[in-house]
Design an enzyme around this catalytic site. Structure first.
Site, PDB file in Angstrom:
ATOM      1  N   ALA A  12       0.837  -1.210   0.000  1.00  0.00           N
ATOM      2  CA  ALA A  12       0.000   0.000   0.000  1.00  0.00           C
ATOM      3  C   ALA A  12       0.868   1.255   0.000  1.00  0.00           C
ATOM      4  O   ALA A  12       0.357   2.367  -0.080  1.00  0.00           O
ATOM      5  CB  ALA A  12      -0.923   0.008   1.225  1.00  0.00           C
ATOM      6  N   TYR A 189      18.917   2.782   9.314  1.00  0.00           N
ATOM      7  CA  TYR A 189      18.104   2.373   8.162  1.00  0.00           C
ATOM      8  C   TYR A 189      18.947   1.613   7.142  1.00  0.00           C
ATOM      9  O   TYR A 189      18.567   0.538   6.672  1.00  0.00           O
ATOM     10  CB  TYR A 189      17.489   3.627   7.509  1.00  0.00           C
ATOM     11  CG  TYR A 189      16.936   3.389   6.127  1.00  0.00           C
ATOM     12  CD1 TYR A 189      15.711   2.761   5.949  1.00  0.00           C
ATOM     13  CD2 TYR A 189      17.646   3.770   4.993  1.00  0.00           C
ATOM     14  CE1 TYR A 189      15.212   2.523   4.683  1.00  0.00           C
ATOM     15  CE2 TYR A 189      17.148   3.547   3.719  1.00  0.00           C
ATOM     16  CZ  TYR A 189      15.928   2.925   3.571  1.00  0.00           C
ATOM     17  OH  TYR A 189      15.441   2.686   2.311  1.00  0.00           O
TER      18      TYR A 189
HETATM   19  C1  UD1 Z   1      18.407   8.390   1.880  1.00  0.00           C
HETATM   20  C2  UD1 Z   1      18.841   7.006   1.683  1.00  0.00           C
HETATM   21  C3  UD1 Z   1      18.012   6.360   0.619  1.00  0.00           C
HETATM   22  C4  UD1 Z   1      16.536   6.530   0.883  1.00  0.00           C
HETATM   23  C5  UD1 Z   1      16.243   8.015   0.993  1.00  0.00           C
HETATM   24  C6  UD1 Z   1      14.790   8.299   1.299  1.00  0.00           C
HETATM   25  C7  UD1 Z   1      21.235   7.179   2.224  1.00  0.00           C
HETATM   26  C8  UD1 Z   1      22.601   7.345   1.650  1.00  0.00           C
HETATM   27  N1  UD1 Z   1      20.241   7.074   1.305  1.00  0.00           N
HETATM   28  O1  UD1 Z   1      18.857   9.045   0.758  1.00  0.00           O
HETATM   29  O2  UD1 Z   1      18.297   4.998   0.581  1.00  0.00           O
HETATM   30  O3  UD1 Z   1      15.816   5.980  -0.172  1.00  0.00           O
HETATM   31  O4  UD1 Z   1      17.022   8.535   2.038  1.00  0.00           O
HETATM   32  O5  UD1 Z   1      14.447   7.787   2.539  1.00  0.00           O
HETATM   33  O6  UD1 Z   1      21.051   7.102   3.398  1.00  0.00           O
HETATM   34  N2  UD1 Z   1      18.203  17.444   1.708  1.00  0.00           N
HETATM   35  C9  UD1 Z   1      18.138  18.802   1.948  1.00  0.00           C
HETATM   36  N3  UD1 Z   1      17.022  19.290   2.568  1.00  0.00           N
HETATM   37  C10 UD1 Z   1      15.983  18.503   2.965  1.00  0.00           C
HETATM   38  C11 UD1 Z   1      16.070  17.116   2.714  1.00  0.00           C
HETATM   39  C12 UD1 Z   1      17.189  16.618   2.088  1.00  0.00           C
HETATM   40  O7  UD1 Z   1      19.043  19.532   1.627  1.00  0.00           O
HETATM   41  O8  UD1 Z   1      15.012  19.015   3.502  1.00  0.00           O
HETATM   42  C13 UD1 Z   1      19.389  16.916   1.055  1.00  0.00           C
HETATM   43  C14 UD1 Z   1      20.112  15.929   1.946  1.00  0.00           C
HETATM   44  O9  UD1 Z   1      21.000  16.570   2.821  1.00  0.00           O
HETATM   45  C15 UD1 Z   1      20.815  15.072   0.913  1.00  0.00           C
HETATM   46  C16 UD1 Z   1      19.875  15.099  -0.292  1.00  0.00           C
HETATM   47  O10 UD1 Z   1      19.009  16.193  -0.090  1.00  0.00           O
HETATM   48  O11 UD1 Z   1      22.037  15.657   0.570  1.00  0.00           O
HETATM   49  C17 UD1 Z   1      19.042  13.864  -0.461  1.00  0.00           C
HETATM   50  O12 UD1 Z   1      18.389  13.582   0.759  1.00  0.00           O
HETATM   51  P1  UD1 Z   1      17.231  12.478   0.908  1.00  0.00           P
HETATM   52  O13 UD1 Z   1      16.210  12.663  -0.123  1.00  0.00           O
HETATM   53  O14 UD1 Z   1      16.843  12.451   2.340  1.00  0.00           O
HETATM   54  O15 UD1 Z   1      17.904  11.136   0.496  1.00  0.00           O
HETATM   55  P2  UD1 Z   1      19.324  10.504   0.816  1.00  0.00           P
HETATM   56  O16 UD1 Z   1      19.811  10.891   2.142  1.00  0.00           O
HETATM   57  O17 UD1 Z   1      20.174  10.604  -0.375  1.00  0.00           O
END
Ligand code: UD1
Length: 377
Positions: A12, A189
Site C-alpha cells: 500500500a 536504516y
Molecule cells: C536516503 C537514503 C536512501 C533513501 C532516501 C529516502 C542514504 C545514503 N540514502 O537518501 O536509501 O531511499 O534517504 O528515505 O542514506 N536534503 C536537503 N534538505 C531537505 C532534505 C534533504 O538539503 O530538507 C538533502 C540531503 O541533505 C541530501 C539530499 O538532499 O544531501 C538527499 O536527501 P534524501 O532525499 O533524504 O535522500 P538521501 O539521504 O540521499
C-alpha cells in the site's frame, strides 16, 4: 507470461502500490500485506483501503513481524516482492528499535515462512537501497578510483563539503557506483537494508528460491507521502513549496543524487520476475545521471510556478553522503533494464499529482527532532 499469485509486502506504500498496479495490469493476482501506518498513510485512514491501492488487490492488514499473518498472506503465493520497511533515514537514528524490529525481524519472519514453501515460490524480489554504499565511488587524479568513507567531522565543521581522497587529500570527482563497491552503511536504516538484502540472498540461495535484490537509488514520483518528513528530498521540497515555504537545503546544495522515477523502479521489478539472469544477485536500479539538490529545488519551484528561493542553511545532517550515482551496467546486462523517464518528465508528472494534494508541512518539526538529538550540525 502466465498469471501468477503475487504477494507484495508494503504494497500500500509509495513504491509498492505502483508495483501492484503494474502486476494487476499484467493479469497477475495480487495480495498486499501492509500495516498502513499513520506516518505514511495518515492518522485518519483507519481500516479503509488506501485510495491509491487498486481495489482488485486483496489487502491483508497486518504486520510483517507477525508470523501467523505472514503465513496466511503467503498461502498459495508463487512470487513475493518484499517492499515492507520503515524508511526514514534520520528517524532510524533515534527510533533504532522500531527500525531494526520491522526491517530485520520482518524479513526474518518472512524468510522463515518462505523456507517452508520453497517448492511453491518461484521468485523473491527484495527492495534494497543505495544507502548501503555510504559514499559513492570517486576518482582521484593521483590514486584512481577510490571508495572514501564519510567525510571527517572536522572537515564538515569547516564547511568543506566535497569529499577528499583518503590517501592523498586531493579533491575527488564522483564516478558511477558499481555493485562491487564495498558497502559502508551510515545509518540504522541503511544497516537494516543491507541486512534485508543479505538475508534474502543467503536464505534464497540455501532453499533454492530464486532471489533478486534491487538496490533502488533515490526514488521519487506520485504517491510519495508528502506529509511524511522522513521521505526523500523531492517529496520534502514539494511539500514545503506547496505551503509557500522555502526548501531548506543542507550543506551548499551542490551535493548530487541519482533521482529515479518510480515507474523505472517498477520496470526493474517486473524484469526481475521475467528473467532468471539476475537470480541471486544484487542489482543497482537508477538512471546513471546525477542531479544537485539545488537543481531539484529550482525545478520543483519552477514547475509549481512559485517564485521561492531555497534557503541554504549550511548545516549538515549526520550520516549524509555527498554524491552517489548508479552504475547501471549490471541492470542493463542482466535485466535488460533501461530507464525510461527523464527528470524533466518525471518532475512534471510528480507535480501534476502534487498540485492535487494538501500536504501538511512537517519538515520543521522533523528537523527540530534531529537537531534536538544533535543529528544536524
Ligand atoms: C536516503 C537514503 C536512501 C533513501 C532516501 C529516502 C542514504 C545514503 N540514502 O537518501 O536509501 O531511499 O534517504 O528515505 O542514506 N536534503 C536537503 N534538505 C531537505 C532534505 C534533504 O538539503 O530538507 C538533502 C540531503 O541533505 C541530501 C539530499 O538532499 O544531501 C538527499 O536527501 P534524501 O532525499 O533524504 O535522500 P538521501 O539521504 O540521499
Amino acid at each position: 507470461m502466465e498469471q501468477l499469485n503475487v504477494l507484495v509486502t508494503g504494497g500500500a506504500g509509495f513504491i509498492g502500490s505502483h508495483l501492484v498496479d503494474a502486476l494487476i495490469e499484467r493479469g497477475h493476482r495480487v495480495r498486499v500485506l501492509d500495516r498502513l501506518i499513520a506516518q505514511v498513510h495518515g492518522a485518519k485512514n483507519g481500516d479503509a483501503q488506501p485510495l491509491h491501492l487498486d481495489s482488485d488487490a486483496e489487502l491483508v492488514r497486518g504486520d510483517v513481524c507477525d508470523r501467523d499473518v505472514v503465513e496466511r498472506a503467503l498461502d498459495g503465493v508463487q512470487v513475493v516482492y518484499h517492499q515492507a520497511a520503515e524508511v526514514g533515514v534520520g528517524q532510524s537514528m533515534y527510533e533504532i528499535e522500531r527500525y531494526v524490529q520491522t526491517n530485520d525481524m520482518g524479513t526474518a519472519v518472512l524468510l522463515e515462512a518462505l523456507s517452508k514453501k520453497r517448492d511453491a515460490v518461484r521468485k523473491l524480489v527484495v527492495a534494497s537501497s543505495m544507502s548501503i554504499y555510504g559514499e559513492g565511488a570517486y576518482s582521484c587524479p593521483a590514486c584512481g578510483v577510490v571508495h572514501p568513507q564519510l567525510r571527517p567531522v572536522a572537515q564538515l565543521l569547516e564547511r568543506r563539503w566535497e569529499v577528499e581522497c583518503p590517501t592523498c587529500g586531493s579533491p575527488l570527482a564522483p564516478v558511477p557506483t558499481p555493485e562491487e563497491k564495498p558497502l559502508f552503511p551510515t545509518s540504522v536504516y541503511a544497516i537494516t537494508k543491507q541486512d534485508q538484502e543479505q538475508l534474502c540472498l543467503v536464505v534464497g540461495r540455501a532453499y533454492g528460491i530464486p532471489t533478486v535484490a534491487l538496490r533502488y537509488f533515490n526514488v521519487y514520483g506520485p504517491r510519495q507521502a508528502l506529509s511524511n518528513p522522513y521521505t526523500g528530498v523531492c517529496a520534502i521540497f514539494s511539500s514545503r513549496l506547496l505551503n509557500d515555504q522555502p526548501p531548506l537545503i543542507f550543506e551548499d546544495g551542490e551535493q548530487t543524487r541519482d533521482l529515479t522515477h518510480v515507474s523505472d523502479i517498477v520496470q526493474a521489478n517486473l524484469l526481475a520476475l521475467e528473467t532468471d539472469r539476475a537470480d541471486y544477485q544484487a542489482v543497482n536500479i537508477g538512471t546513471g545521471a546525477a542531479t544537485s539538490v539545488e537543481e531539484v529545488s529550482r525545478m520543483l519551484a519552477h514547475g509549481l510556478g512559485k517564485d521561492i528561493e531555497p534557503e541554504i542553511v549550511g548545516k549538515y545532517r549526520e550520516g549524509d553522503i555527498r554524491h552517489c550515482v548508479a552504475d547501471i551496467s549490471r541492470a542493463r546486462d542482466l535485466l535488460g533494464y533501461e530507464p525510461q523517464v527523464s527528470l524533466e518528465r518525471g518532475i512534471s508528472e510528480l507535480l501534476d499529482w502534487v498540485r492535487q494534494q494538501k500536504a501538511a508541512d512537517q519538515v520543521a518539526r522533523a528537523t527540530a527532532e534531529l537537531e534536538a538529538r544533535q543529528l544536524v550540525h
